[in-house]
Design an enzyme around this catalytic site. Structure first.
Site, PDB file in Angstrom:
ATOM      1  N   ASP A 180     -44.098  -4.988   1.897  1.00  0.00           N
ATOM      2  CA  ASP A 180     -43.570  -5.399   3.189  1.00  0.00           C
ATOM      3  C   ASP A 180     -42.096  -5.044   3.220  1.00  0.00           C
ATOM      4  OD1 ASP A 180     -43.544  -6.912   5.737  1.00  0.00           O
ATOM      5  OD2 ASP A 180     -42.204  -8.240   4.617  1.00  0.00           O
ATOM      6  N   GLU A 264     -46.800  -0.105   5.509  1.00  0.00           N
ATOM      7  CA  GLU A 264     -47.013  -0.010   6.948  1.00  0.00           C
ATOM      8  C   GLU A 264     -46.430   1.291   7.463  1.00  0.00           C
ATOM      9  OE1 GLU A 264     -46.998  -4.005   9.472  1.00  0.00           O
ATOM     10  OE2 GLU A 264     -45.350  -3.879   8.060  1.00  0.00           O
ATOM     11  N   ASP A 346     -42.515 -13.247   3.463  1.00  0.00           N
ATOM     12  CA  ASP A 346     -42.642 -11.804   3.222  1.00  0.00           C
ATOM     13  C   ASP A 346     -43.750 -11.501   2.212  1.00  0.00           C
ATOM     14  OD1 ASP A 346     -40.549 -11.371   4.971  1.00  0.00           O
ATOM     15  OD2 ASP A 346     -39.032 -11.423   3.388  1.00  0.00           O
TER      16      ASP A 346
END
Ligand SMILES: [Zn+2]
Length: 389
Positions: A180, A264, A346
């Site tokens: 992340d 991501e 997170d």
């Protein structure tokens, strides 16, 4: 496998002049033929041959050299290579991957490509037109199978980026993680490693602001103004160097220890437009980090899985799947009202990212491989702040 080695060059005054001429000439040739190609297309839209390609323009170079005699001072292969670059820009445009090619400006990155004819002897890099060699300083030896060299300039420094082929086999890491990317922490991994952002950048930013203010008070074009411009540029250079060094350390440690990484697919351009978070985002150089991570994992034949940005990555409970709609940006802990699970915000997102990646490639939850402490130790020895959650 292709790798790159960047070494700093120390040209003498005469060589500096010739390097500057190379930058300028390659830019000139690029811009000249951008215009030629644009004009040709406008005039031949309805003909059989609508446009010019790289070879057409390379064949036109000798004629241009007769008109502009100073071009003969320049390595002709470097000039030809700017036309190959121009052709690439056109092809990207025709594939709808890029905007129409732009004119290269003096303000853009200065570079030229040397595709062949190089050697390194006694800390001197020999390239065409610089047969006496340009002094370089680097601990590493210059590799043998060089593919091409890109000469660049950053404010007042010159570099050679040497792209070479190597048979060296690097071992693949063992762990599997989701990452992340954040603002408060640079990144958090699903096995609980948290890398803090670089403090030095903040300090330099304050300095930058001060010097920019000074610059705004000087008379544009004056001697003092010019001196101040260089001062500001040098701070930018320090920030870039610090960020690159930081990104190298983090990406190397991760690529070394993990065989599968899920991240991501951040639409960074889109996000940078969101001003509130734009500043700290671009500061952290996520884009550069991701690029480094991708090629370093590639060297080890490790896997990078990119998942689309999915809204609930931070709002979903990684334990039961409940979505907490009222999670605020300021909430550092994630408390699940359904299953009672409590976890660092997170870390929760990183676990969700890992799970999404595994679903995407049709795999189950990976076995936990405890490599985070080895990764943490490596980062800490590089002077970075790391926590294990
Ligand atoms: Zn839950």
């Amino acid at each position: 496998m292709f790798k790159a080695l960047k070494v700093r060059l120390y040209p003498n005054e005469q060589q500096k002049i010739l390097l500057e001429k190379h930058f300028g000439a390659c830019r000139f040739v690029y811009n000249h033929f951008l215009e030629v190609r644009t004009k040709y297309y406008a005039e031949h839209k309805n003909s059989k041959k609508k446009g010019l390609n790289a070879f057409d323009t390379i064949n036109m170079l000798p004629q241009l050299k007769k008109e502009y005699v100073w071009l003969n001072e320049i390595n002709s292969q470097s000039l030809q290579h700017s036309l190959i670059q121009l052709d690439k820009a056109f092809r990207a445009f025709f594939k709808h991957n890029a905007d129409y090619p732009n004119f290269r400006s003096k303000k853009d990155n200065q570079y030229f490509i040397v595709p062949s004819g190089f050697r390194a002897i006694n800390n001197r890099l020999i390239i065409p037109k610089f047969m006496e060699g340009i002094v370089y300083r680097d601990k590493s030896t210059i590799p043998e199978k060089i593919r091409q060299i890109i000469i660049t300039k950053d404010v007042n420094r010159y570099y050679a980026s040497i792209q070479y082929e190597t048979d060296e086999e690097l071992p693949k890491g063992v762990g599997t993680i989701g990452i992340d990317m954040g603002i408060k922490s640079f990144l958090t991994t699903s096995d609980g490693l948290q890398v803090e952002p670089l403090n030095v950048l903040k300090k330099m930013e304050k300095q930058l602001k001060r010097q920019q203010k000074k610059l705004s008070r000087k008379i544009k074009g004056s001697n003092n103004w010019r001196k101040q411009v260089v001062k500001v540029q040098k701070i930018y250079q320090h920030i870039r160097d610090a960020r690159t060094d930081f990104n190298h350390k983090v990406s190397t440690a991760i690529a070394k220890h993990y065989g599968t990484v899920v991240i991501e697919d951040l639409n960074i351009q889109g996000m940078v437009r969101n001003h509130r978070i734009a500043k700290s985002m671009s500061d952290q150089g996520w884009y550069q980090f991701k690029q480094m991570l991708a090629y370093k994992l590639g060297w080890r034949r490790a896997e990078l899985i990119e998942i689309g940005r999915f809204e609930p990555s931070s709002k979903m409970c990684s334990n039961c799947g409940n979505i907490k709609h009222d999670l605020k940006l300021s909430d550092r802990m994630y408390h699940c009202d359904v299953c009672g699970f409590s976890i660092d915000r997170d870390l929760n997102a990183a676990i969700n990212i890992l799970n999404m990646g595994m679903i995407k490639v049709g795999r189950g939850t990976p076995e936990f491989t405890p490599v985070e402490s080895a990764t943490a130790a490596e980062l800490q020895s590089g002077g970075l702040r790391v926590d294990i959650l």
